[in-house]
Design a protein around this motif. Structure first.
Motif, PDB file in Angstrom:
ATOM      1  N   VAL A  91       0.844  -1.197   0.000  1.00  0.00           N
ATOM      2  CA  VAL A  91       0.000   0.000   0.000  1.00  0.00           C
ATOM      3  C   VAL A  91       0.876   1.243   0.000  1.00  0.00           C
ATOM      4  O   VAL A  91       0.586   2.239  -0.667  1.00  0.00           O
ATOM      5  CB  VAL A  91      -0.943   0.008   1.217  1.00  0.00           C
ATOM      6  N   TYR A  92       1.975   1.183   0.739  1.00  0.00           N
ATOM      7  CA  TYR A  92       2.868   2.333   0.855  1.00  0.00           C
ATOM      8  C   TYR A  92       3.510   2.693  -0.482  1.00  0.00           C
ATOM      9  O   TYR A  92       3.716   3.876  -0.782  1.00  0.00           O
ATOM     10  CB  TYR A  92       3.944   2.047   1.900  1.00  0.00           C
ATOM     11  N   GLU A  93       3.842   1.678  -1.274  1.00  0.00           N
ATOM     12  CA  GLU A  93       4.417   1.964  -2.591  1.00  0.00           C
ATOM     13  C   GLU A  93       3.455   2.788  -3.439  1.00  0.00           C
ATOM     14  O   GLU A  93       3.864   3.733  -4.130  1.00  0.00           O
ATOM     15  CB  GLU A  93       4.749   0.659  -3.309  1.00  0.00           C
ATOM     16  N   VAL A  94       2.179   2.425  -3.395  1.00  0.00           N
ATOM     17  CA  VAL A  94       1.191   3.168  -4.167  1.00  0.00           C
ATOM     18  C   VAL A  94       0.972   4.540  -3.557  1.00  0.00           C
ATOM     19  O   VAL A  94       0.794   5.540  -4.262  1.00  0.00           O
ATOM     20  CB  VAL A  94      -0.138   2.383  -4.245  1.00  0.00           C
ATOM     21  N   GLU A  99       1.330  10.566  -3.492  1.00  0.00           N
ATOM     22  CA  GLU A  99       1.723  11.745  -2.723  1.00  0.00           C
ATOM     23  C   GLU A  99       2.842  12.559  -3.360  1.00  0.00           C
ATOM     24  O   GLU A  99       2.886  13.785  -3.191  1.00  0.00           O
ATOM     25  CB  GLU A  99       2.115  11.339  -1.305  1.00  0.00           C
ATOM     26  N   VAL A 100       3.734  11.905  -4.054  1.00  0.00           N
ATOM     27  CA  VAL A 100       4.796  12.681  -4.715  1.00  0.00           C
ATOM     28  C   VAL A 100       4.188  13.617  -5.757  1.00  0.00           C
ATOM     29  O   VAL A 100       4.539  14.799  -5.842  1.00  0.00           O
ATOM     30  CB  VAL A 100       5.843  11.744  -5.351  1.00  0.00           C
ATOM     31  N   ALA A 150      -4.303  20.267  -0.861  1.00  0.00           N
ATOM     32  CA  ALA A 150      -3.799  21.479  -1.519  1.00  0.00           C
ATOM     33  C   ALA A 150      -3.546  21.252  -3.002  1.00  0.00           C
ATOM     34  O   ALA A 150      -3.433  22.210  -3.773  1.00  0.00           O
ATOM     35  CB  ALA A 150      -2.519  21.949  -0.825  1.00  0.00           C
ATOM     36  N   ALA A 151      -3.463  19.990  -3.421  1.00  0.00           N
ATOM     37  CA  ALA A 151      -3.307  19.691  -4.845  1.00  0.00           C
ATOM     38  C   ALA A 151      -4.584  19.999  -5.618  1.00  0.00           C
ATOM     39  O   ALA A 151      -4.576  20.091  -6.838  1.00  0.00           O
ATOM     40  CB  ALA A 151      -2.928  18.223  -5.037  1.00  0.00           C
ATOM     41  N   ALA A 207       9.245  20.214  -3.154  1.00  0.00           N
ATOM     42  CA  ALA A 207       8.111  19.566  -2.495  1.00  0.00           C
ATOM     43  C   ALA A 207       8.045  18.085  -2.839  1.00  0.00           C
ATOM     44  O   ALA A 207       7.911  17.227  -1.949  1.00  0.00           O
ATOM     45  CB  ALA A 207       6.804  20.268  -2.883  1.00  0.00           C
ATOM     46  N   SER A 208       8.147  17.769  -4.122  1.00  0.00           N
ATOM     47  CA  SER A 208       8.066  16.359  -4.529  1.00  0.00           C
ATOM     48  C   SER A 208       9.271  15.579  -4.032  1.00  0.00           C
ATOM     49  O   SER A 208       9.144  14.412  -3.634  1.00  0.00           O
ATOM     50  CB  SER A 208       7.938  16.252  -6.049  1.00  0.00           C
ATOM     51  N   ARG A 209      10.454  16.206  -4.021  1.00  0.00           N
ATOM     52  CA  ARG A 209      11.660  15.515  -3.565  1.00  0.00           C
ATOM     53  C   ARG A 209      11.578  15.186  -2.072  1.00  0.00           C
ATOM     54  O   ARG A 209      11.930  14.075  -1.641  1.00  0.00           O
ATOM     55  CB  ARG A 209      12.894  16.373  -3.822  1.00  0.00           C
ATOM     56  N   ILE A 210      11.082  16.130  -1.286  1.00  0.00           N
ATOM     57  CA  ILE A 210      10.990  15.909   0.160  1.00  0.00           C
ATOM     58  C   ILE A 210      10.039  14.751   0.465  1.00  0.00           C
ATOM     59  O   ILE A 210      10.337  13.880   1.286  1.00  0.00           O
ATOM     60  CB  ILE A 210      10.520  17.194   0.874  1.00  0.00           C
ATOM     61  N   VAL A 211       8.897  14.744  -0.200  1.00  0.00           N
ATOM     62  CA  VAL A 211       7.944  13.656   0.027  1.00  0.00           C
ATOM     63  C   VAL A 211       8.526  12.331  -0.435  1.00  0.00           C
ATOM     64  O   VAL A 211       8.404  11.307   0.250  1.00  0.00           O
ATOM     65  CB  VAL A 211       6.607  13.945  -0.696  1.00  0.00           C
ATOM     66  N   GLN A 212       9.173  12.332  -1.584  1.00  0.00           N
ATOM     67  CA  GLN A 212       9.789  11.109  -2.110  1.00  0.00           C
ATOM     68  C   GLN A 212      10.797  10.546  -1.117  1.00  0.00           C
ATOM     69  O   GLN A 212      10.795   9.347  -0.817  1.00  0.00           O
ATOM     70  CB  GLN A 212      10.469  11.406  -3.443  1.00  0.00           C
ATOM     71  N   GLU A 213      11.669  11.397  -0.615  1.00  0.00           N
ATOM     72  CA  GLU A 213      12.718  10.943   0.301  1.00  0.00           C
ATOM     73  C   GLU A 213      12.136  10.454   1.619  1.00  0.00           C
ATOM     74  O   GLU A 213      12.555   9.426   2.154  1.00  0.00           O
ATOM     75  CB  GLU A 213      13.712  12.077   0.545  1.00  0.00           C
TER      76      GLU A 213
END
Length: 237
Positions: A91-94, A99-100, A150-151, A207-213
């Motif tokens: 589930v986390y992978e999806v 979220e990214v 917010a998206a 923003a996307s990098r922080i969530v990805q990491e």
């Protein structure tokens, strides 16, 4: 003839049973609404709603200009039920995929009200650090939900909401098992604050990098639990 109420549910159940019994095999075109209404002793509007419900369950398919056809004899498993059966890591992978992109969109589309909600959620997460693991995880999820909101894409928002029950207990267990808050009760505060700042500055890449990491780090922790304890199954959520 069916009893008067609830007519739509009864009509749908009757047709479901007819399909399961083989009266209408896969590929068969159902009789028209008028014929079905007469057979079931209900109005056409009731038949129409029943057919719509069965189409939503994956049993029927309406084909423009051709009619309604049987495409399966058993209802498709509901998405929420599928998530409950899934492993938290799966589930986390999806969740990461969702979220990214949501963070990127949030940094493009956020409005003043969204920014206020994000800052309030960050403050709530910090306040929750004084509480137990469950309260902290709930506050963390709420902040991520604010990012997704917010998206400004209702489909993303609904999809994330579906993930939450499947993730919550697994994340609480993970925090406990790995003692993630042992040295820092407000684990991950810097990255979450950085995420809010990136969205405030319309910085899509950050923003996307922080969530990805952040999510990748948690995913690696989940995957290292091999074989994962049964209590880390999404079914427990």
């Amino acid at each position: 003839m069916l009893r008067p109420s609830p007519l739509v549910d009864q009509a749908a159940q009757h047709l479901r049973e007819e399909i399961a019994a083989g009266r209408y095999p896969v590929g068969t075109k159902l009789p028209g609404e008028t014929t079905l209404a007469q057979t079931l002793g209900v109005g056409r509007s009731t038949v129409r709603e029943a057919l719509r419900a069965l189409a939503g369950a994956g049993l029927l398919q309406a084909r423009q200009g051709a009619g309604v056809f049987v495409i399966a004899t058993e209802a498709a498993e509901e998405w929420s039920a599928r998530l409950r059966r899934a492993a938290v890591a799966d589930v986390y992978e999806v969740r990461m995929l969702v979220e990214v992109q949501a963070a990127r969109l949030a940094a493009e589309r956020r409005r003043p009200a969204d920014l206020e909600a994000l800052k309030a959620a960050l403050a709530d997460r910090r306040a929750a650090s004084a509480g137990d693991d469950a309260a902290f995880v709930d506050a963390d999820i709420a902040l991520h939900a604010a990012v997704v909101a917010a998206a400004r894409n209702p489909v993303l928002t609904d999809l994330f909401a579906e993930f939450v029950p499947a993730l919550r207990q697994g994340l609480i267990d993970l925090v406990d098992l790995l003692k993630l808050r042992a040295g820092d009760a407000n684990h991950g505060d810097a990255s979450h604050a950085g995420l809010v700042t990136a969205i405030e500055k319309f910085d899509r890449e950050a923003a996307s990098r922080i969530v990805q990491e952040e999510l990748a780090t948690t995913l690696r922790a989940l995957q290292k639990l091999s074989p994962p304890p049964s209590r880390l199954s999404a079914h427990d959520g």
